[in-house]
Design a protein around this motif. Structure first.
Motif, PDB file in Angstrom:
ATOM      1  N   GLY A 182       0.791  -1.219   0.000  1.00 26.84           N
ATOM      2  CA  GLY A 182       0.000   0.000   0.000  1.00 26.84           C
ATOM      3  C   GLY A 182       0.824   1.271   0.000  1.00 26.84           C
ATOM      4  N   ILE A 183       2.148   1.141   0.148  1.00 23.77           N
ATOM      5  CA  ILE A 183       3.011   2.321   0.126  1.00 23.77           C
ATOM      6  C   ILE A 183       3.860   2.306  -1.140  1.00 23.77           C
ATOM      7  CG2 ILE A 183       4.915   3.548   1.241  1.00 23.77           C
ATOM      8  CD1 ILE A 183       3.897   2.630   3.907  1.00 23.77           C
ATOM      9  N   GLY A 184       3.708   3.350  -1.957  1.00 25.03           N
ATOM     10  CA  GLY A 184       4.499   3.495  -3.169  1.00 25.03           C
ATOM     11  C   GLY A 184       5.569   4.553  -2.989  1.00 25.03           C
ATOM     12  N   GLN A 185       6.177   4.950  -4.084  1.00 24.99           N
ATOM     13  CA  GLN A 185       7.272   5.924  -4.035  1.00 24.99           C
ATOM     14  C   GLN A 185       6.830   7.248  -3.414  1.00 24.99           C
ATOM     15  OE1 GLN A 185      10.377   5.327  -4.852  1.00 24.99           O
ATOM     16  NE2 GLN A 185      11.279   7.381  -4.833  1.00 24.99           N
ATOM     17  N   LYS A 186       5.708   7.790  -3.890  1.00 32.00           N
ATOM     18  CA  LYS A 186       5.247   9.080  -3.371  1.00 32.00           C
ATOM     19  C   LYS A 186       4.835   8.984  -1.904  1.00 32.00           C
ATOM     20  CE  LYS A 186       3.767  11.099  -7.769  1.00 32.00           C
ATOM     21  NZ  LYS A 186       2.638  11.655  -8.554  1.00 32.00           N
ATOM     22  N   GLY A 187       4.192   7.873  -1.566  1.00 31.55           N
ATOM     23  CA  GLY A 187       3.789   7.689  -0.176  1.00 31.55           C
ATOM     24  C   GLY A 187       4.990   7.598   0.749  1.00 31.55           C
ATOM     25  N   ALA A 188       6.028   6.886   0.313  1.00 25.95           N
ATOM     26  CA  ALA A 188       7.245   6.759   1.116  1.00 25.95           C
ATOM     27  C   ALA A 188       7.920   8.120   1.289  1.00 25.95           C
ATOM     28  CB  ALA A 188       8.198   5.770   0.450  1.00 25.95           C
ATOM     29  N   GLN A 189       7.953   8.904   0.208  1.00 27.79           N
ATOM     30  CA  GLN A 189       8.549  10.242   0.291  1.00 27.79           C
ATOM     31  C   GLN A 189       7.768  11.131   1.263  1.00 27.79           C
ATOM     32  OE1 GLN A 189       8.390  11.224  -3.889  1.00 27.79           O
ATOM     33  NE2 GLN A 189      10.517  10.626  -4.244  1.00 27.79           N
ATOM     34  N   ARG A 190       6.450  11.022   1.216  1.00 29.82           N
ATOM     35  CA  ARG A 190       5.613  11.833   2.101  1.00 29.82           C
ATOM     36  C   ARG A 190       5.827  11.444   3.564  1.00 29.82           C
ATOM     37  NH1 ARG A 190       1.258  11.192  -0.503  1.00 29.82           N
ATOM     38  NH2 ARG A 190       0.401   9.450   0.671  1.00 29.82           N
ATOM     39  N   ILE A 191       5.964  10.146   3.811  1.00 27.86           N
ATOM     40  CA  ILE A 191       6.195   9.671   5.175  1.00 27.86           C
ATOM     41  C   ILE A 191       7.506  10.219   5.716  1.00 27.86           C
ATOM     42  CG2 ILE A 191       6.752   7.596   6.529  1.00 27.86           C
ATOM     43  CD1 ILE A 191       4.679   6.122   4.695  1.00 27.86           C
ATOM     44  N   VAL A 192       8.562  10.144   4.914  1.00 27.95           N
ATOM     45  CA  VAL A 192       9.862  10.660   5.341  1.00 27.95           C
ATOM     46  C   VAL A 192       9.773  12.157   5.623  1.00 27.95           C
ATOM     47  CG1 VAL A 192      12.208  11.179   4.559  1.00 27.95           C
ATOM     48  CG2 VAL A 192      11.256   8.878   4.224  1.00 27.95           C
ATOM     49  N   LEU A 193       9.109  12.892   4.744  1.00 25.51           N
ATOM     50  CA  LEU A 193       8.998  14.343   4.885  1.00 25.51           C
ATOM     51  C   LEU A 193       8.205  14.733   6.131  1.00 25.51           C
ATOM     52  CD1 LEU A 193       9.463  17.180   3.665  1.00 25.51           C
ATOM     53  CD2 LEU A 193       7.315  16.873   2.416  1.00 25.51           C
ATOM     54  N   GLU A 194       7.066  14.086   6.322  1.00 26.57           N
ATOM     55  CA  GLU A 194       6.165  14.503   7.397  1.00 26.57           C
ATOM     56  C   GLU A 194       6.544  13.940   8.772  1.00 26.57           C
ATOM     57  OE1 GLU A 194       1.999  14.269   6.558  1.00 26.57           O
ATOM     58  OE2 GLU A 194       2.258  14.714   4.427  1.00 26.57           O
ATOM     59  N   LEU A 195       7.338  12.861   8.786  1.00 33.23           N
ATOM     60  CA  LEU A 195       7.692  12.262  10.074  1.00 33.23           C
ATOM     61  C   LEU A 195       9.091  12.633  10.541  1.00 33.23           C
ATOM     62  CD1 LEU A 195       6.199   8.651  10.015  1.00 33.23           C
ATOM     63  CD2 LEU A 195       5.302  10.706  11.109  1.00 33.23           C
ATOM     64  N   ALA A 196       9.809  13.409   9.757  1.00 35.96           N
ATOM     65  CA  ALA A 196      11.153  13.825  10.166  1.00 35.96           C
ATOM     66  C   ALA A 196      11.101  14.452  11.557  1.00 35.96           C
ATOM     67  CB  ALA A 196      11.719  14.825   9.155  1.00 35.96           C
ATOM     68  N   ASP A 197      11.912  13.932  12.463  1.00 28.79           N
ATOM     69  CA  ASP A 197      12.024  14.436  13.848  1.00 28.79           C
ATOM     70  C   ASP A 197      10.775  14.178  14.699  1.00 28.79           C
ATOM     71  OD1 ASP A 197      14.566  15.496  13.220  1.00 28.79           O
ATOM     72  OD2 ASP A 197      13.639  17.323  12.445  1.00 28.79           O
TER      73      ASP A 197
END
Length: 206
Positions: free
Chosen positions: A114-129
């Motif tokens: 259920g997690i693709g490239q864009k979803g993975a990028q969004r997770i990294v961006l929004e969960l940083a720190d």
């Protein structure tokens, strides 16, 4: 808010367990790894998170409080609901997710169905720190260091037995799925091996 449930395990399914609390059977959704540690008839404690929707109340259970907290933080990401958050914890430990986010390891995140490239990028961006730092390499439970990884295949067999199959059938199914390999089954692989073994057994419950 229901922070935890403690009671007798009445039933264990592929995706949930029923825990009797004060005479009431509570259906608790959980990861295969958490469910594999439950035994029908035995007492268990699960840390829980109650997700309220207009049409439903769903209780999610976890082996420890850290896992529950990560589950709740994951849902703060755009497009990540409780089901996807649970799937992420079925594939990765909390520290595994922390390392993936901190290291921007998109490939690791994309291993979650259920997690693709864009979803993975969004997770990294929004969960940083926001998830906190992973345990240092070499600390017990961090997944680092020189120690050999624990083999979780017995955990898969126990989960199948808990779901109603006998020991021999469960062992044979796991052996078939692993194609005779002696490579250890890691914690992140438990869910996938369990699902494949259920298909091999013709369970049709996953």
């Amino acid at each position: 808010m229901i922070a935890s449930v403690h009671g007798t395990v009445q039933a264990v399914r592929l995706d949930a367990a029923v825990v009797e609390v004060g005479g009431v059977g509570m259906l608790v959704q959980a990861t295969p790894a958490t469910l594999a540690g439950l035994r029908v008839g035995q007492t268990a404690t699960l840390h829980t998170s109650l997700v309220v929707r207009e049409e439903s109340l769903t209780l999610f259970g976890f082996a420890d409080d850290d896992e529950r907290e990560v589950f709740e933080v994951l849902q703060s990401v755009s497009g990540v609901g409780p089901r996807l958050a649970l799937a992420m914890l079925a594939v990765h430990t909390p520290d595994g997710l922390r390392r993936a986010v901190a290291g921007e390891d998109l490939a690791a995140l994309k291993r979650v169905p259920g997690i693709g490239q864009k979803g993975a990028q969004r997770i990294v961006l929004e969960l940083a720190d926001r998830l906190g730092a992973p345990a240092p390499v070499g600390v017990p439970g961090s997944g680092g260091g020189a120690a050999a990884p624990a083999d979780r295949r017995d955990q898969v067999v126990e989960a199948l037995v808990g779901l109603g199959w006998n020991q021999k059938a469960a062992q044979d199914a796991v052996a078939t799925v692993l194609d005779g390999s002696d490579e250890p089954v890691g914690e992140a692989e438990v869910a996938g091996v369990l699902r494949a073994a259920l298909r091999e057994l013709g369970g049709g419950r996953g």
